[in-house]
Scaffold this motif. Structure first.
Motif, mmCIF file in Angstrom:
data_model
loop_
_atom_site.group_PDB
_atom_site.id
_atom_site.type_symbol
_atom_site.label_atom_id
_atom_site.label_comp_id
_atom_site.label_asym_id
_atom_site.label_seq_id
_atom_site.Cartn_x
_atom_site.Cartn_y
_atom_site.Cartn_z
ATOM 1 N N ALA A 172 30.577 41.757 40.824
ATOM 2 C CA ALA A 172 28.884 42.217 41.720
ATOM 3 C C ALA A 172 28.066 42.865 41.441
ATOM 4 O O ALA A 172 27.319 42.585 40.870
ATOM 5 C CB ALA A 172 29.538 41.973 43.542
ATOM 6 N N GLU A 173 28.606 44.110 41.145
ATOM 7 C CA GLU A 173 27.616 45.494 41.139
ATOM 8 C C GLU A 173 26.985 44.729 39.712
ATOM 9 O O GLU A 173 25.625 45.740 40.208
ATOM 10 C CB GLU A 173 28.428 46.725 40.683
ATOM 11 N N THR B 12 32.474 33.499 44.031
ATOM 12 C CA THR B 12 32.260 34.540 43.187
ATOM 13 C C THR B 12 30.495 34.306 43.127
ATOM 14 O O THR B 12 29.826 35.701 43.326
ATOM 15 C CB THR B 12 32.102 34.489 40.884
ATOM 16 N N ASP C 222 29.841 36.403 46.613
ATOM 17 C CA ASP C 222 30.616 38.044 46.019
ATOM 18 C C ASP C 222 29.182 38.305 45.814
ATOM 19 O O ASP C 222 28.624 39.115 46.351
ATOM 20 C CB ASP C 222 31.230 37.985 45.605
ATOM 21 N N PHE C 223 28.171 38.093 44.470
ATOM 22 C CA PHE C 223 27.350 38.516 43.654
ATOM 23 C C PHE C 223 25.906 38.171 44.507
ATOM 24 O O PHE C 223 25.136 39.083 44.556
ATOM 25 C CB PHE C 223 27.124 38.256 42.150
ATOM 26 N N PRO D 244 24.733 37.484 47.723
ATOM 27 C CA PRO D 244 23.770 37.960 48.306
ATOM 28 C C PRO D 244 23.595 39.691 47.989
ATOM 29 O O PRO D 244 22.223 40.285 48.155
ATOM 30 C CB PRO D 244 24.881 38.622 49.628
ATOM 31 N N ARG D 245 24.447 40.443 47.006
ATOM 32 C CA ARG D 245 23.695 41.287 46.283
ATOM 33 C C ARG D 245 22.103 41.168 45.394
ATOM 34 O O ARG D 245 20.990 42.218 46.038
ATOM 35 C CB ARG D 245 25.290 41.907 46.019
ATOM 36 N N LEU E 280 18.718 43.634 46.503
ATOM 37 C CA LEU E 280 18.158 44.024 45.522
ATOM 38 C C LEU E 280 16.462 43.579 45.265
ATOM 39 O O LEU E 280 15.735 43.721 45.184
ATOM 40 C CB LEU E 280 19.029 43.641 44.613
ATOM 41 N N GLY F 133 28.786 51.369 36.533
ATOM 42 C CA GLY F 133 29.500 51.949 36.567
ATOM 43 C C GLY F 133 30.591 52.459 37.603
ATOM 44 O O GLY F 133 30.965 53.727 37.586
ATOM 45 N N ILE F 134 30.050 51.420 38.769
ATOM 46 C CA ILE F 134 31.178 51.861 40.280
ATOM 47 C C ILE F 134 32.684 50.675 40.326
ATOM 48 O O ILE F 134 33.167 51.491 42.335
ATOM 49 C CB ILE F 134 29.586 52.222 41.695
ATOM 50 N N SER F 135 32.836 50.402 39.602
ATOM 51 C CA SER F 135 33.746 49.462 40.221
ATOM 52 C C SER F 135 34.392 49.337 38.578
ATOM 53 O O SER F 135 34.076 48.983 37.774
ATOM 54 C CB SER F 135 33.164 48.157 41.270
ATOM 55 N N ALA F 136 36.230 48.650 38.776
ATOM 56 C CA ALA F 136 36.311 48.496 37.798
ATOM 57 C C ALA F 136 37.749 47.053 37.982
ATOM 58 O O ALA F 136 37.720 47.133 39.300
ATOM 59 C CB ALA F 136 37.507 49.836 37.112
ATOM 60 N N PHE F 137 37.476 46.703 37.343
ATOM 61 C CA PHE F 137 38.503 45.913 37.393
ATOM 62 C C PHE F 137 40.265 46.077 37.258
ATOM 63 O O PHE F 137 40.392 47.100 36.225
ATOM 64 C CB PHE F 137 38.755 44.747 36.233
#
Ligand SMILES: Cc1cc2nc3c(=O)[nH]c(=O)nc-3n(C[C@H](O)[C@H](O)[C@H](O)COP(=O)(O)OP(=O)(O)OC[C@H]3O[C@@H](n4cnc5c(N)ncnc54)[C@H](O)[C@@H]3O)c2cc1C
Ligand SMILES: Nc1ncnc2c1ncn2[C@@H]1O[C@H](COP(=O)(O)O)[C@@H](O)[C@H]1O
Lengths: 310, 249
Positions: free
Chosen positions: A70-71, A94, A97-98, A100-101, A105, A174-178
């Motif tokens: 999502a990020e 999906t 998840d993304f 509302p972000r 923004l 760069g703040i989350s990873a699978f």
């Protein structure tokens, strides 16, 4: 007015829900463009280009979008979305998840789970587990919304010939990873698009007994669902939960077996065309919404039903 | 680590919402209110993190009218340390809620923020994701398992196809799904103790946030009601009806 639809896809294939979201976009009116974002998603983009009524397909194909984090998706969609009047995605996990972000923004509201388009700025959506339907009007310059796919007819999958344009816009927060995934494999139709769904509840007693429902589903080409109680008890995995906080289904035929009919369950299936309930308690609330109710012990009725289906 | 939990006061999940006759909304007069069930799961998860020695302090925040103190007190009785009520009688839409929570986040500097995935009144499923976007935090939505490992948190998420696990940098936002845990009940001694725990009152203005709702509810209606159908005598009649009357098989 241009509308951006974010495609739902998996392993390169376009998911059926995208067709319903395109219909919602067409109901708003204006050019409908589809964004396919992922990794190795070229074939989904080609499929999207064939949907009737789509004027352009954008593809953002990059490893950063590989696991639909999502990020990263939100940064891309917020960046591209600035030029559109509406941004739509299906109300699957999906989109929920993304999107509302994306809205945050862009500093706009999100309208969740729309079930009808009243005008370019007003939409209907269920609230309170579907016990009320709100008509909501937005004063935002960009309307961001998730679409309940079962509430809109599917657009024709063939007939269009939109241009496909590659987007070279890589956003990696760069703040989350699978880490890993456990994806249920099934040859049965997906619950949300199946034309028949057979669901089991706590009355099934264990996971093994769901085989009885699977046997019926095999004969009818149906999907298999469950109540929360059946999922919580570990009979079946979470992706089978139908309800307010699970999947929303609206098949031609929904068969509820050993399910009492709590409001949270009804919220997920009361849009079905024909509802059948099999329950040994003649006062179970499920009978208040069932077109055909059978008061019986499911351990007798279900095998009998399987046999009767030939 | 410090954990911030957002809890919302909503209609009790056992109560069937009734639409007002003038179609302006849902009638909440004399209706039983409670903590949003997903928020109960959020509080429980924070308390378990504290019991495991992972969390050192749990701060609970709610946005709403004065009576929302009840839900904060319940959270304190369940094991949270401190409460904050952002008091307002206005309707607070998700984006504004996220902005208010961001202001609290900046003041409190928690390592984790846990929210419910969805309010059972608005059924929005947005606030956590919006808070994450506004603060630049990663998010683990619809969580069924949370494991803190050093300065990362692994979150297993319930998705349409099954389960997916992601690793998030902290601070991070987590939104709870039903299978994350089973919330406990507050014991009487803990309810008594909770009365002495600190509960701070603040307001949107104090936090420097102006509420700017951009959605207007034009109308609230009853859904189309389904008529109960008939009871069939046996499986043979059921199959006959499905084939010849409903024509769905
Ligand atoms: C925040 C929240 C969200 C929720 N979200 C959902 C959701 O998305 N989906 C959902 O389903 N629920 C949801 N629930 C749970 C919901 O309130 C009910 O608890 C749940 O739906 C009950 O499941 P059930 O009908 O299988 O179990 P029960 O209510 O226990 O009913 C079992 C039924 O099986 C019948 N039965 C038992 N044995 C037999 C037999 N041998 N033959 C025939 N019949 C038999 C019984 O008569 C009974 O009616 C949610 C609850 C909350 C608080
Ligand atoms: N008024 C509020 N006060 C506190 N928390 C809230 C409020 N509104 C939303 N939240 C949090 O955000 C979650 C999701 O809510 P929603 O996006 O409204 O479905 C809830 O479970 C809460 O954790």
């Amino acid at each position: 007015m241009s509308i951006l639809v974010i495609a739902d896809h998996e392993n390169g294939s376009l998911k059926a829900a995208t067709l319903n979201v395109v219909s919602a976009a067409k109901a708003i009116g204006g050019d409908v463009e589809v964004l396919v974002v992922g990794e190795n998603c070229g074939s989904a983009a080609e499929a999207a280009a064939k949907i009737e009524g789509v004027s352009k397909v954008l593809v953002a194909d990059n490893a950063a979008y590989g696991h639909q984090l999502a990020e990263n998706l939100a940064l891309l969609v917020a960046d591209l979305g600035k030029g559109y009047s509406h941004i739509l995605a299906s109300a699957g996990t999906t989109g929920k998840d993304f999107l509302p972000r994306v809205a945050a923004l862009l500093d706009v509201a999100q309208i969740s789970d729309i079930i009808s388009v009243e005008s370019a700025d007003s939409f209907k959506r269920p609230i309170y587990a579907g016990n009320a339907i709100a008509t909501v009007q937005s004063s935002d310059s960009i309307k961001v919304m998730t679409v309940r796919s079962t509430a809109f007819d599917a657009a024709a999958a063939e007939g269009g010939s939109a241009a496909v344009e590659s987007i070279d816009n890589v956003q990696d927060a760069g703040i989350s990873a699978f880490v890993s995934a456990e994806i249920a494999k099934s040859d049965r139709p997906e619950l949300t698009s199946a034309s028949i769904v057979v669901s089991g509840g706590r009355g099934m007693q264990n996971g093994e007994n769901f085989k009885m429902l699977e046997a019926i589903a095999d004969k009818l080409g149906a999907g298999v669902g469950a109540s929360r109680a059946a999922v919580d008890a570990g009979f079946v995995p979470n992706d089978m939960q139908v309800g307010q906080t699970g999947k929303i289904v609206a098949p031609n035929l929904y068969i509820a077996v050993g399910i009492s009919g709590a409001i949270q369950h009804l919220a997920g299936m009361s849009g079905s065309k024909v509802i059948v309930a099999i329950n040994k308690d003649e006062d179970a609330p499920i009978f208040q919404v069932a077109d055909y109710g059978l008061v019986a012990d499911l351990f007798e009725a279900v095998p009998e039903l399987e046999k009767a289906l030939g | 680590m410090k954990v911030l939990v957002a809890v919302k006061r909503v209609i009790d999940y056992n109560v069937k919402a009734r639409v007002k006759p003038d179609n302006t909304g849902v009638d909440l007069t004399n209706v039983k209110m409670a903590m949003n069930p997903f928020c109960e799961i959020a509080v429980e998860e924070a308390v378990r993190l504290k019991e495991k020695g992972v969390a050192s302090e749990i701060v609970v925040v709610s946005i709403g009218p004065k009576v929302a103190q009840e839900q904060i007190r319940t959270s304190l009785a369940l094991g949270a340390d401190r409460g904050i009520l952002i008091e307002t009688d206005e309707e607070v839409q998700s984006l504004d809620a996220a902005k208010l929570l961001k202001a609290v986040f900046e003041k409190e500097q928690p390592n984790l923020v846990i929210l419910g995935k969805q309010s059972i009144d608005s059924d929005n499923n947005q606030t956590g994701q919006m808070l994450a976007a506004l603060t630049g935090m990663p998010q683990g939505t619809f969580a069924s398992e949370v494991a803190v490992e050093g300065d990362k948190v692994n979150v297993t998420r319930e998705i349409d196809g099954g389960l997916v696990t992601v690793a998030l940098n902290t601070p991070a936002v987590i939104t709870t799904d039903l299978r994350l845990n089973e919330p406990r009940y507050a014991s009487l001694p803990n309810i008594m103790k909770a009365k002495k725990k600190p509960l701070e009152l603040t307001s949107p203005a104090d936090l420097g946030v102006e509420l700017k709702p951009s959605l207007t509810t034009l109308k609230v209606e009853e859904p189309a009601t389904r008529q109960a159908g008939i009871k069939v005598a046996d499986v043979a009649e059921l199959v006959d009806k499905l084939k010849n009357e409903a024509k769905v098989i």
